[in-house]
Design a protein around this motif. Structure first.
Motif: not given
Length: 121
Positions: A54-67
């Protein structure tokens, strides 16, 4: 190990859904687990991923801040909280596991069955 995705449904734009991915049979035996989605006529794309610790979490730019992605290793379950949903988020969402720390679709070798998310405008 089998991955079972659930929580999809129909929601209005601006609404929220929480997807769950449970590992049945054994604990998650992958370094990274994540969510991908595929809309009709489009390629499967990365949404979010989290390492075993759980130390690293990655998000696609299209969902950052929402997911928001989280996991509960004690329950062998991963969650994707989706807020401020948009019609363009409509897709089949798949959870998957990879043996390495990666966000590339091709590196994921363990896949769940998918759950449909439909966002109406």
């Amino acid at each position: 190990v089998q991955l079972q995705a659930s929580g999809g449904g129909l929601v209005q734009a601006g609404g929220s859904l929480t997807l769950s991915c449970a590992a049945a049979g054994r604990t998650f035996s992958r370094a990274t687990v994540g969510w991908f989605r595929q809309a009709p006529g489009k390629e499967r794309e990365f949404v979010a991923a989290i390492t075993w610790s759980g130390s690293r979490i990655y998000y696609a730019d299209s969902v950052k801040g929402r997911f928001s992605l989280s996991r509960d290793n004690a329950k062998n379950t991963m969650y994707l909280q989706m807020n401020s949903l948009k019609p363009e988020d409509t897709a089949v969402y798949y959870c998957a596991g990879a043996r390495i720390n990666t966000i590339r679709v091709v590196d994921y070798d363990l896949w769940g069955q998918g759950t449909q998310v439909t966002v109406s405008s």
